[in-house]
Design a protein around this motif. Structure first.
Motif, PDB file in Angstrom:
ATOM      1  N   HIS A 107     -10.751  15.746  42.964  1.00  0.00           N
ATOM      2  CA  HIS A 107     -11.629  14.804  42.321  1.00  0.00           C
ATOM      3  C   HIS A 107     -11.572  14.843  40.803  1.00  0.00           C
ATOM      4  O   HIS A 107     -11.165  15.731  40.324  1.00  0.00           O
ATOM      5  N   ALA A 127      -9.745  11.587  45.737  1.00  0.00           N
ATOM      6  CA  ALA A 127     -10.706  10.749  45.746  1.00  0.00           C
ATOM      7  C   ALA A 127     -10.261   9.492  44.871  1.00  0.00           C
ATOM      8  O   ALA A 127      -9.498   9.532  44.085  1.00  0.00           O
ATOM      9  N   VAL A 186     -15.023   8.408  47.382  1.00  0.00           N
ATOM     10  CA  VAL A 186     -15.852   9.757  46.953  1.00  0.00           C
ATOM     11  C   VAL A 186     -16.494  10.141  47.963  1.00  0.00           C
ATOM     12  O   VAL A 186     -16.702  11.363  48.227  1.00  0.00           O
ATOM     13  N   LEU A 189     -14.428  12.077  50.805  1.00  0.00           N
ATOM     14  CA  LEU A 189     -13.415  13.058  50.541  1.00  0.00           C
ATOM     15  C   LEU A 189     -13.745  14.461  51.422  1.00  0.00           C
ATOM     16  O   LEU A 189     -12.607  14.860  51.978  1.00  0.00           O
TER      17      LEU A 189
END
Length: 261
Positions: A107, A127, A186, A189
């Motif tokens: 991320h 992400a 996001v 994930l």
């Protein structure tokens, strides 16, 4: 072992190693390199662990090398620099050769050496808002220690571009060139990585370990008589193994194999 730069959590058969220096965007230094080496060495020997997730706390996955560490390196001799670089190289190889399958959960920003960490893992899920960058040439450096893993992950053609330009690129581009396997929203994930890790943990531990070795040792080899004989030898060994026999028997008998009971 107690860790200062990492946290390790285990839930069932899945261990999560989390980079835990959010104040410096999880940039690594001598201590975090040593702790990652120790963590993956130890987890590779734990029978109950069948998959490992490499994650990070904070806004970024990993920004590469810590600035204070880089300041120290600026005063190192060539010999000291070589010894220091070998610690990083050995850490990456420890992750790459870990007997357990490793999933990177990426991320935020993933720069320079952080890309080496991702490439050393078996599977990478990013992400959709992640940005990647091989920024070394901007600093007069080259991505040498991470190159064996990054080039394997993205291919020579893409590496030639991104090693030389130091451009930032997004998760979709990383997926297009093969650097990451999956791109998630996001919000999804965590769930996507959990699904992947659970799938890995459901498989025969011995077969997964041998399959990892198989990919490393067979990739890019020409198909020679020796290679054909080697692959026949490998499948004969795995068929005769306890888990190989159990896996086939459970399939024929329509029941769960012993490693799932």
């Amino acid at each position: 072992m107690n860790y200062d730069t990492l946290t390790i959590d285990t839930a069932g058969a899945i261990a999560t190693v989390t980079l835990n220096r959010p104040d410096v965007r999880n940039a690594f230094n001598e201590q975090s390199i040593a702790e990652l080496t120790a963590a993956f060495t130890a987890l590779g020997t734990v029978d109950g662990v069948r998959a490992i997730v490499l994650a990070a706390n904070g806004a970024s996955f990993c920004a590469g090398a810590d600035l204070n560490w880089m300041k120290k390196m600026a005063h190192y001799s060539e010999e000291e620099n070589r010894a220091d670089a070998m610690q990083l190289a050995n850490m990456l190889r420890t992750i790459y050769t870990c007997p357990k399958p490793v999933v990177a959960k990426v991320h935020g920003d993933c720069y320079a050496g952080g890309m080496g960490l991702v490439a050393a893992c078996d599977i990478a899920v990013a992400a959709e808002d992640v940005h990647f960058c091989l920024s070394e040439v901007k600093l007069g450096l080259i991505p040498a220690t991470i190159s064996p893993y990054v080039v394997k992950a993205m291919g020579e053609n893409a590496a030639r571009r991104y090693f030389l330009t130091a451009e930032r690129f997004n998760a979709r581009e990383a997926h297009r060139i093969g650097f990451v396997h999956e791109v998630a929203t996001v919000s999804s994930l965590d769930g996507q990585v959990e699904t992947m890790a659970n799938a890995l943990a459901a498989n025969s531990p011995n077969a997964v370990r041998e399959a990892k070795v198989l990919v490393r040792q067979i990739a890019a080899q020409p198909v020679t008589d020796a290679l054909v004989a080697d692959t026949a030898h490998r499948i004969a060994l795995i068929r005769a193994s306890d888990e190989g026999r159990e896996g086939v028997a459970s399939f024929l008998e329509k029941r769960k194999p012993s490693w799932l009971t």
